[in-house]
Write an enzyme that holds these catalytic residues in place. Sequence first.
Site, PDB file in Angstrom:
ATOM      1  N   GLY A 110      55.065  40.372  45.204  1.00 24.53           N
ATOM      2  CA  GLY A 110      55.386  40.965  46.490  1.00 24.53           C
ATOM      3  C   GLY A 110      55.443  42.479  46.560  1.00 24.53           C
ATOM      4  O   GLY A 110      55.879  43.026  47.577  1.00 24.53           O
ATOM      5  N   ASP A 130      50.686  32.741  48.069  1.00 23.96           N
ATOM      6  CA  ASP A 130      50.329  32.687  46.647  1.00 23.96           C
ATOM      7  C   ASP A 130      50.292  31.216  46.259  1.00 23.96           C
ATOM      8  O   ASP A 130      51.025  30.408  46.832  1.00 23.96           O
ATOM      9  CB  ASP A 130      51.374  33.431  45.797  1.00 23.96           C
ATOM     10  CG  ASP A 130      50.805  33.890  44.465  1.00 23.96           C
ATOM     11  OD1 ASP A 130      50.459  35.081  44.328  1.00 23.96           O
ATOM     12  OD2 ASP A 130      50.681  33.038  43.543  1.00 23.96           O
ATOM     13  N   ASP A 157      46.299  27.422  47.971  1.00 26.97           N
ATOM     14  CA  ASP A 157      45.153  28.002  47.273  1.00 26.97           C
ATOM     15  C   ASP A 157      44.403  28.827  48.314  1.00 26.97           C
ATOM     16  O   ASP A 157      43.909  28.288  49.319  1.00 26.97           O
ATOM     17  CB  ASP A 157      44.256  26.891  46.715  1.00 26.97           C
ATOM     18  CG  ASP A 157      43.098  27.452  45.893  1.00 26.97           C
ATOM     19  OD1 ASP A 157      42.619  28.560  46.210  1.00 26.97           O
ATOM     20  OD2 ASP A 157      42.665  26.780  44.950  1.00 26.97           O
ATOM     21  N   CYS A 230      42.998  44.750  38.887  1.00 23.89           N
ATOM     22  CA  CYS A 230      43.367  45.687  37.827  1.00 23.89           C
ATOM     23  C   CYS A 230      42.501  45.419  36.593  1.00 23.89           C
ATOM     24  O   CYS A 230      42.982  45.456  35.472  1.00 23.89           O
ATOM     25  CB  CYS A 230      44.850  45.619  37.518  1.00 23.89           C
ATOM     26  SG  CYS A 230      45.488  43.962  37.226  1.00 23.89           S
TER      27      CYS A 230
HETATM   28  C1  LIG Z   1      47.424  40.476  40.786  1.00 20.34           C
HETATM   29  S1  LIG Z   1      48.545  39.199  41.137  1.00 20.34           S
HETATM   30  C2  LIG Z   1      49.150  39.674  42.742  1.00 20.34           C
HETATM   31  C3  LIG Z   1      50.178  40.787  42.722  1.00 20.34           C
HETATM   32  C4  LIG Z   1      50.780  41.020  44.089  1.00 20.34           C
HETATM   33  N1  LIG Z   1      49.758  41.297  45.075  1.00 20.34           N
HETATM   34  C5  LIG Z   1      51.784  42.158  44.090  1.00 20.34           C
HETATM   35  O1  LIG Z   1      51.446  43.263  44.496  1.00 20.34           O
HETATM   36  O2  LIG Z   1      52.933  41.937  43.697  1.00 20.34           O
HETATM   37  C6  LIG Z   1      47.479  37.862  41.562  1.00 20.34           C
HETATM   38  C7  LIG Z   1      48.196  36.677  42.151  1.00 20.34           C
HETATM   39  O3  LIG Z   1      47.199  35.725  42.557  1.00 20.34           O
HETATM   40  C8  LIG Z   1      47.776  34.450  42.482  1.00 20.34           C
HETATM   41  N2  LIG Z   1      46.662  33.475  42.541  1.00 20.34           N
HETATM   42  C9  LIG Z   1      45.828  33.074  41.563  1.00 20.34           C
HETATM   43  N3  LIG Z   1      44.920  32.201  42.040  1.00 20.34           N
HETATM   44  C10 LIG Z   1      45.190  32.044  43.358  1.00 20.34           C
HETATM   45  C11 LIG Z   1      44.619  31.254  44.398  1.00 20.34           C
HETATM   46  N4  LIG Z   1      43.551  30.478  44.175  1.00 20.34           N
HETATM   47  N5  LIG Z   1      45.165  31.323  45.647  1.00 20.34           N
HETATM   48  C12 LIG Z   1      46.245  32.107  45.877  1.00 20.34           C
HETATM   49  N6  LIG Z   1      46.827  32.879  44.927  1.00 20.34           N
HETATM   50  C13 LIG Z   1      46.304  32.851  43.688  1.00 20.34           C
HETATM   51  C14 LIG Z   1      48.575  34.491  41.193  1.00 20.34           C
HETATM   52  O4  LIG Z   1      49.584  33.505  41.189  1.00 20.34           O
HETATM   53  C15 LIG Z   1      49.143  35.923  41.226  1.00 20.34           C
HETATM   54  O5  LIG Z   1      50.440  35.914  41.749  1.00 20.34           O
END
Ligand SMILES: C[S@@+](CC[C@H](N)C(=O)[O-])C[C@H]1O[C@@H](n2cnc3c(N)ncnc32)[C@H](O)[C@@H]1O
Length: 316
Positions: A110, A130, A157, A230
């Site tokens: 978040g 998420d 998803d 990243c």
């Molecule tokens: C880079 S992190 C996000 C960080 C967040 N935006 C923040 O600023 O705190 C990527 C996120 O994508 C989620 N994720 C992975 N596959 C996904 C999917 N198919 N649909 C939705 N979320 C997904 C992971 O659980 C993870 O929390």
Amino acid sequence: MNPLARYEPLVDDAAAFRAACDRPLPSVVRVNELAASPGRVREAFAEEGVAYEAVDWHDGLFRLPDGNPGGNWPYVHGWTHGQEEVSVLPGLALDPQPGERVWDACAAPGSKTTQIADAMGDEGTVVANDNNLGRLSALRHNAERLGITNAIVTNQDARNFSMKPLAFDEFDRALVDAPCSCEGTCRKNPDVVDQWTLDHVHAVAGIQKGILARAVQATRPGGTVVYSTCTFAPEENEAVLDHVLAAEDCEVVAFDLPLDTVPGVTEWDGETYDESVTRAHRVYPHHNDTGGFFCAKLRVGGEAGETAADGEEVSA
Ligand SMILES: C[S@@+](CC[C@H](N)C(=O)[O-])C[C@H]1O[C@@H](n2cnc3c(N)ncnc32)[C@H](O)[C@@H]1O
């Protein structure tokens, strides 16, 4: 294979790149302007004797040399949030406005959801989605601590995101801060280098393409979609943009970021990508003493969509 060696051909100074990747990342907080101004946080730090250094390219970001973002009362009161410098870039590119409907497709824990809500003055709606329920509880905690009331949490998803639970059927803006192979976080999590595999790069690239395509479909004509990762891997950055440009009605637009960046690449490992991916920004650790990052801005086509001339800023 050390993935960082893989990206040396992309950078201007390989030795400086590798040296920066080996240095620990400074601890940084973002001011939550729903609760306090950057000036008030400075005063509070001075009152409590918290050492800080203002980040020169963005008002409201402070480096904490003592390295403990949560160990002071401005944090406890929700005036600050621990968020590394490059992590604020997608929110700046997205430029959300009060009253809009914004989708944060991969939102947990978040940091960017709360930054978006702050930029919207807590007005309008942020749908923070998420697929990982455990990480969503951290998001809820952060949103509550920062006093955010305009965020709805969904657990889907993002590739097949359904608008059914919502009271509207399209977003003004969407952020895809995608799951990725994360080498850009090596200064914070050195393990990412040891755990890296090319198979994972290819697997996660498929997920990224699905999520970005869904974000374009879910955003109104003329709306804005920001894509960020990243990772330095072109397979997860420019190749994802190239794929979605061919499959969906959208274009990559030019935009400015307030720190040193280099353009997206158009050739990698025998593949070539659409020229417009050069409008995306690559952020390397040795240029600004930050983590590594990639950020692109897309404009959704259709009735209200306009064509972006090369180098021209397009506002949504
Ligand atoms: C880079 S992190 C996000 C960080 C967040 N935006 C923040 O600023 O705190 C990527 C996120 O994508 C989620 N994720 C992975 N596959 C996904 C999917 N198919 N649909 C939705 N979320 C997904 C992971 O659980 C993870 O929390």
